[in-house]
Design an enzyme around this catalytic site. Structure first.
Site, short mmCIF file in Angstrom:
data_model
loop_
_atom_site.label_atom_id
_atom_site.label_comp_id
_atom_site.label_asym_id
_atom_site.label_seq_id
_atom_site.Cartn_x
_atom_site.Cartn_y
_atom_site.Cartn_z
N ASN A 8 0.88 -1.18 0.00
CA ASN A 8 0.00 0.00 0.00
C ASN A 8 0.91 1.23 0.00
O ASN A 8 1.53 1.54 1.02
CB ASN A 8 -0.88 -0.05 1.26
N TRP A 9 0.98 1.90 -1.14
CA TRP A 9 1.89 3.04 -1.26
C TRP A 9 1.32 4.31 -0.59
O TRP A 9 2.00 5.30 -0.48
CB TRP A 9 2.21 3.31 -2.73
N LYS A 10 0.04 4.27 -0.22
CA LYS A 10 -0.60 5.44 0.41
C LYS A 10 -0.36 6.69 -0.47
O LYS A 10 -0.37 6.57 -1.67
CB LYS A 10 -0.07 5.60 1.84
N HIS A 92 -9.38 1.10 5.26
CA HIS A 92 -8.08 1.30 5.91
C HIS A 92 -8.26 2.28 7.07
O HIS A 92 -9.05 3.22 6.97
CB HIS A 92 -7.06 1.83 4.90
N GLU A 94 -6.56 4.67 8.04
CA GLU A 94 -6.32 6.09 7.70
C GLU A 94 -7.55 6.70 7.01
O GLU A 94 -7.81 7.89 7.15
CB GLU A 94 -5.05 6.19 6.84
N GLU A 163 -5.06 -5.00 10.78
CA GLU A 163 -4.04 -3.96 10.95
C GLU A 163 -4.30 -3.18 12.25
O GLU A 163 -5.13 -2.27 12.26
CB GLU A 163 -4.08 -2.98 9.78
N GLY A 169 2.93 2.12 10.62
CA GLY A 169 3.93 3.16 10.45
C GLY A 169 4.69 3.51 11.71
O GLY A 169 5.46 4.47 11.75
N SER A 211 3.72 -2.30 10.24
CA SER A 211 5.18 -2.39 10.45
C SER A 211 5.77 -3.75 10.07
O SER A 211 6.71 -4.23 10.71
CB SER A 211 5.53 -2.03 11.90
N GLY A 232 2.91 -1.21 4.20
CA GLY A 232 2.95 0.21 3.84
C GLY A 232 4.37 0.63 3.51
O GLY A 232 4.88 0.40 2.41
N GLY A 233 5.05 1.22 4.48
CA GLY A 233 6.38 1.80 4.28
C GLY A 233 7.35 0.89 3.54
O GLY A 233 8.05 1.33 2.61
#
Ligand code: PGA
Length: 258
Positions: A8-10, A92, A94, A163, A169, A211, A232-233
């Site tokens: 997930n590049w957000k 998600h 966010e 999640e 993150g 993470s 993600g990251g």
């Protein structure tokens, strides 16, 4: 059971980052697991072009419950498909936080996404306060119930991602026992009762997210009822995401072995 490494590049990535995708595809031409990247909407069709003919699948990060209309800034499931997406992340944390998405809104999006033949990745997870109050299973149970009750899905059209909000993150992760406990609960919840669609709950892939990185992937993928990760990251760099793909592939059976 299918296994999926989903990135997930957000709100990250411009055209120059497509080089990371080229590197990923070159390094992992035939992974044993499924491999998916969900870039920002602006990169979807270009990423789909780069991924064409490879093992990499492409997904969106959200969609609107309606197919078209006066909804400035939103993207429909139809548009995602048109841009080359086969999957969409929904609910998600966010989106739940930044855009005040409710379980009812997420449910409406799920219906539209499935209707449009997108594979939906439903995200659930507790906040730190909820975990500390011992409410984790109640919270994810309610998110699952609100999302899936009486929904018609198959093992190919639905993926669930656990999640924990506080693990996203942050570099923090639940213990392996805590991850295993929630995944066992999710499996049990969708296997039985009104949340099981055509008895397919047992086969729905359950991803862990929050993470995940190359250094903890092996241990997480060894847990029962963990069928992959939503990353993600660590999905932004081909080397890190590739290492996670490698780790998940290593936990899949070798198709050349009898
Ligand atoms: P993270 O994000 O891997 O950067 O923690 C996971 C996610 O939000 O899907």
């Amino acid at each position: 059971m299918r296994k999926i490494a989903a990135g997930n590049w957000k709100m990250n990535g411009t055209a120059e980052d497509l080089d990371e995708i080229r590197k990923l595809i070159a390094a992992h031409p035939k992974p044993r697991c499924e491999m998916l990247i969900c870039p920002p909407a602006t990169l979807l069709s270009r990423l789909a072009d780069v991924a064409a003919g490879s093992a990499l699948m492409v997904g969106g990060q959200d969609c609107h419950p309606r197919l078209s209309g006066a909804h400035t800034g939103d993207i429909s499931a139809q548009m995602l498909r048109d841009a080359g997406a086969t999957h969409v992340i929904l609910g998600h944390s966010e989106r739940r936080q930044d855009h005040r998405e409710t379980d009812a809104m997420i449910r409406a999006k799920l219906e539209t996404a499935l209707d449009q033949k997108l594979v939906a990745i439903l995200c659930v997870g507790e906040t730190l306060a909820e975990r500390e109050a011992g409410k984790t299973l109640a919270v994810v149970g309610e998110q699952i119930r609100a999302g899936l009750q009486n929904l018609s899905y198959t093992i190919d059209s639905l993926i669930i991602a656990y999640e924990p909000v506080w693990a996203i993150g942050s570099g923090l992760t639940p213990t392996l026992e805590e991850i295993a406990e929630v995944h066992a609960f999710l499996r049990q919840t969708i296997r039985s009762g009104p949340l099981s669609s055509n008895g397919s709950g047992a086969g729905v892939a359950l991803l862990y997210g929050g993470s995940v990185k190359p250094s903890n992937a092996d241990a997480i993928f060894a847990l029962p009822d963990v069928n992959g990760a939503l990353v993600g990251g660590a999905s932004l760099r081909a080397s890190d995401f590739g290492a996670i793909v490698q780790s998940l592939s290593a936990s899949c059976p070798d198709p050349t072995m009898p």
